[in-house]
Design a protein around this motif. Structure first.
Motif, PDB file in Angstrom:
ATOM      1  N   THR A 153      -9.602  -4.943   4.910  1.00 39.23           N
ATOM      2  CA  THR A 153      -9.910  -4.573   3.525  1.00 39.23           C
ATOM      3  C   THR A 153      -8.690  -4.641   2.627  1.00 39.23           C
ATOM      4  O   THR A 153      -8.809  -4.861   1.422  1.00 39.23           O
ATOM      5  CB  THR A 153     -10.481  -3.146   3.461  1.00 39.23           C
ATOM      6  OG1 THR A 153      -9.471  -2.211   3.860  1.00 39.23           O
ATOM      7  CG2 THR A 153     -11.693  -3.004   4.377  1.00 39.23           C
ATOM      8  N   GLY A 154      -7.510  -4.390   3.188  1.00 40.53           N
ATOM      9  CA  GLY A 154      -6.285  -4.440   2.399  1.00 40.53           C
ATOM     10  C   GLY A 154      -5.925  -3.147   1.707  1.00 40.53           C
ATOM     11  O   GLY A 154      -4.902  -3.072   1.016  1.00 40.53           O
ATOM     12  N   SER A 155      -6.717  -2.074   1.880  1.00 38.23           N
ATOM     13  CA  SER A 155      -6.442  -0.829   1.159  1.00 38.23           C
ATOM     14  C   SER A 155      -5.134  -0.190   1.610  1.00 38.23           C
ATOM     15  O   SER A 155      -4.351   0.291   0.778  1.00 38.23           O
ATOM     16  CB  SER A 155      -7.604   0.151   1.325  1.00 38.23           C
ATOM     17  OG  SER A 155      -7.857   0.418   2.689  1.00 38.23           O
ATOM     18  N   THR A 156      -4.863  -0.170   2.908  1.00 40.40           N
ATOM     19  CA  THR A 156      -3.611   0.418   3.371  1.00 40.40           C
ATOM     20  C   THR A 156      -2.418  -0.454   2.991  1.00 40.40           C
ATOM     21  O   THR A 156      -1.335   0.053   2.691  1.00 40.40           O
ATOM     22  CB  THR A 156      -3.646   0.636   4.894  1.00 40.40           C
ATOM     23  OG1 THR A 156      -4.026  -0.576   5.535  1.00 40.40           O
ATOM     24  CG2 THR A 156      -4.637   1.725   5.256  1.00 40.40           C
ATOM     25  N   ALA A 157      -2.602  -1.756   2.994  1.00 42.87           N
ATOM     26  CA  ALA A 157      -1.525  -2.656   2.582  1.00 42.87           C
ATOM     27  C   ALA A 157      -1.180  -2.436   1.108  1.00 42.87           C
ATOM     28  O   ALA A 157       0.000  -2.457   0.727  1.00 42.87           O
ATOM     29  CB  ALA A 157      -1.925  -4.107   2.819  1.00 42.87           C
ATOM     30  N   ARG A 158      -2.184  -2.223   0.280  1.00 40.25           N
ATOM     31  CA  ARG A 158      -1.936  -1.942  -1.140  1.00 40.25           C
ATOM     32  C   ARG A 158      -1.081  -0.681  -1.287  1.00 40.25           C
ATOM     33  O   ARG A 158      -0.130  -0.641  -2.071  1.00 40.25           O
ATOM     34  CB  ARG A 158      -3.254  -1.743  -1.884  1.00 40.25           C
ATOM     35  CG  ARG A 158      -4.040  -2.995  -2.162  1.00 40.25           C
ATOM     36  CD  ARG A 158      -5.321  -2.651  -2.904  1.00 40.25           C
ATOM     37  NE  ARG A 158      -6.183  -3.791  -3.066  1.00 40.25           N
ATOM     38  CZ  ARG A 158      -6.116  -4.662  -4.076  1.00 40.25           C
ATOM     39  NH1 ARG A 158      -5.194  -4.496  -5.005  1.00 40.25           N
ATOM     40  NH2 ARG A 158      -6.947  -5.684  -4.144  1.00 40.25           N
ATOM     41  N   ALA A 159      -1.436   0.360  -0.539  1.00 39.18           N
ATOM     42  CA  ALA A 159      -0.688   1.609  -0.621  1.00 39.18           C
ATOM     43  C   ALA A 159       0.756   1.399  -0.194  1.00 39.18           C
ATOM     44  O   ALA A 159       1.686   1.903  -0.829  1.00 39.18           O
ATOM     45  CB  ALA A 159      -1.351   2.678   0.242  1.00 39.18           C
ATOM     46  N   ALA A 160       0.955   0.656   0.885  1.00 36.19           N
ATOM     47  CA  ALA A 160       2.318   0.415   1.376  1.00 36.19           C
ATOM     48  C   ALA A 160       3.138  -0.360   0.355  1.00 36.19           C
ATOM     49  O   ALA A 160       4.310  -0.055   0.123  1.00 36.19           O
ATOM     50  CB  ALA A 160       2.259  -0.342   2.694  1.00 36.19           C
ATOM     51  N   CYS A 161       2.543  -1.365  -0.251  1.00 41.35           N
ATOM     52  CA  CYS A 161       3.257  -2.140  -1.276  1.00 41.35           C
ATOM     53  C   CYS A 161       3.604  -1.265  -2.474  1.00 41.35           C
ATOM     54  O   CYS A 161       4.700  -1.379  -3.049  1.00 41.35           O
ATOM     55  CB  CYS A 161       2.407  -3.327  -1.722  1.00 41.35           C
ATOM     56  SG  CYS A 161       2.206  -4.619  -0.477  1.00 41.35           S
ATOM     57  N   SER A 162       2.691  -0.368  -2.850  1.00 42.60           N
ATOM     58  CA  SER A 162       2.943   0.523  -3.982  1.00 42.60           C
ATOM     59  C   SER A 162       4.081   1.486  -3.677  1.00 42.60           C
ATOM     60  O   SER A 162       4.898   1.795  -4.546  1.00 42.60           O
ATOM     61  CB  SER A 162       1.669   1.303  -4.328  1.00 42.60           C
ATOM     62  OG  SER A 162       0.657   0.432  -4.782  1.00 42.60           O
ATOM     63  N   VAL A 163       4.144   1.972  -2.427  1.00 42.85           N
ATOM     64  CA  VAL A 163       5.247   2.841  -2.019  1.00 42.85           C
ATOM     65  C   VAL A 163       6.569   2.093  -2.142  1.00 42.85           C
ATOM     66  O   VAL A 163       7.555   2.616  -2.674  1.00 42.85           O
ATOM     67  CB  VAL A 163       5.043   3.340  -0.575  1.00 42.85           C
ATOM     68  CG1 VAL A 163       6.314   4.013  -0.054  1.00 42.85           C
ATOM     69  CG2 VAL A 163       3.880   4.311  -0.504  1.00 42.85           C
ATOM     70  N   ALA A 164       6.596   0.857  -1.658  1.00 42.10           N
ATOM     71  CA  ALA A 164       7.826   0.062  -1.722  1.00 42.10           C
ATOM     72  C   ALA A 164       8.274  -0.150  -3.164  1.00 42.10           C
ATOM     73  O   ALA A 164       9.464  -0.033  -3.477  1.00 42.10           O
ATOM     74  CB  ALA A 164       7.613  -1.278  -1.026  1.00 42.10           C
ATOM     75  N   ARG A 165       7.344  -0.439  -4.037  1.00 39.35           N
ATOM     76  CA  ARG A 165       7.699  -0.644  -5.451  1.00 39.35           C
ATOM     77  C   ARG A 165       8.180   0.664  -6.083  1.00 39.35           C
ATOM     78  O   ARG A 165       9.151   0.674  -6.854  1.00 39.35           O
ATOM     79  CB  ARG A 165       6.497  -1.196  -6.215  1.00 39.35           C
ATOM     80  CG  ARG A 165       6.111  -2.607  -5.811  1.00 39.35           C
ATOM     81  CD  ARG A 165       5.191  -3.227  -6.849  1.00 39.35           C
ATOM     82  NE  ARG A 165       4.646  -4.502  -6.416  1.00 39.35           N
ATOM     83  CZ  ARG A 165       5.292  -5.660  -6.446  1.00 39.35           C
ATOM     84  NH1 ARG A 165       6.557  -5.685  -6.866  1.00 39.35           N
ATOM     85  NH2 ARG A 165       4.707  -6.781  -6.065  1.00 39.35           N
TER      86      ARG A 165
END
Length: 218
Positions: free
Chosen positions: A139-151
């Motif tokens: 789904t990509g939902s956890t990947a989105r969260a991880a990318c947002s944390v990095a930013r």
């Protein structure tokens, strides 16, 4: 990819993903971060090939009440929250129900951080190229969260790298990351596990072992 796994196990997937990433010239001062638990063995192999340090970014899926396998969003460290408005509407999830799920998952996130990190803080992300690695993307939902944390932590560049993702995944994620890398992007994607001969669950102890090994976060 039809009819046979694409990888022997997560280590094999990590080596093949790492070789693909090694050919890129824009990975300046990379820090490789895995998504626990399954993404960490993959990330460990990538970090070794790139001669980069290894860490984790902790995220939790927000599952629809009564159907926890359906993601309605995800949360990450530093109180990052990603919500899938379309799924919320489709599943008729109220604001109160969403808040209750998020509060529960925040508690789990804090407990997971304590188990995996102890009292040691994660590596600083500011000014670095952050390569976020999972064992696959659905789904990509956890990947989105991880990318947002990095930013949010000031990463100079965010690269999302996985061994396998469904065709069209980069279009769906849009500007979530600055760059996307996948070994396979099959049309017949059903679940991440179908592309592994061995998709055994990864334990917390295995994650800690990877982080405490040479090159790990400690």
């Amino acid at each position: 990819m039809t009819g046979a796994p694409g990888f022997l196990d997560r280590a094999d997937a990590g080596r093949r993903l790492g070789e693909l990433l090694a050919g890129r010239s824009n990975l300046i001062e990379p820090l490789v971060v895995g998504l626990p638990r399954g993404g960490v063995p993959v990330a460990a192999e990538v970090a070794q090939i790139l001669a980069a340090p290894l860490d984790v970014i902790l995220v939790r899926k927000l599952g629809v009440p009564g159907q926890p396998e359906l993601a309605m969003g995800a949360i990450g460290e530093d109180y990052v929250t990603i919500v899938d408005a379309e799924m919320l509407a489709m599943a008729h999830v109220s604001e109160e129900a969403l808040a209750a799920v998020e509060a529960r998952e925040r508690g789990e996130l804090a407990a997971r951080s304590q188990r995996l990190r102890g009292s040691i803080r994660r590596r600083r992300l500011r000014g670095r190229t952050i390569v976020i690695v999972d064992d696959g993307l659905a789904t990509g939902s956890t990947a989105r969260a991880a990318c947002s944390v990095a930013r949010a932590e000031g990463a100079r560049r965010v690269v999302l790298a996985v061994p396998v993702a469904p065709a069209g995944w980069t279009d769906r994620l849009g500007p979530t990351a600055d760059d996307y890398v996948a070994v396979y992007e099959p049309l017949d994607f059903g679940a991440v596990g179908q592309f592994y001969a061995d998709f055994t669950q990864v334990s917390d102890d295995e994650v800690v072992a990877a982080l405490t090994s040479p090159g790990g976060t400690r």
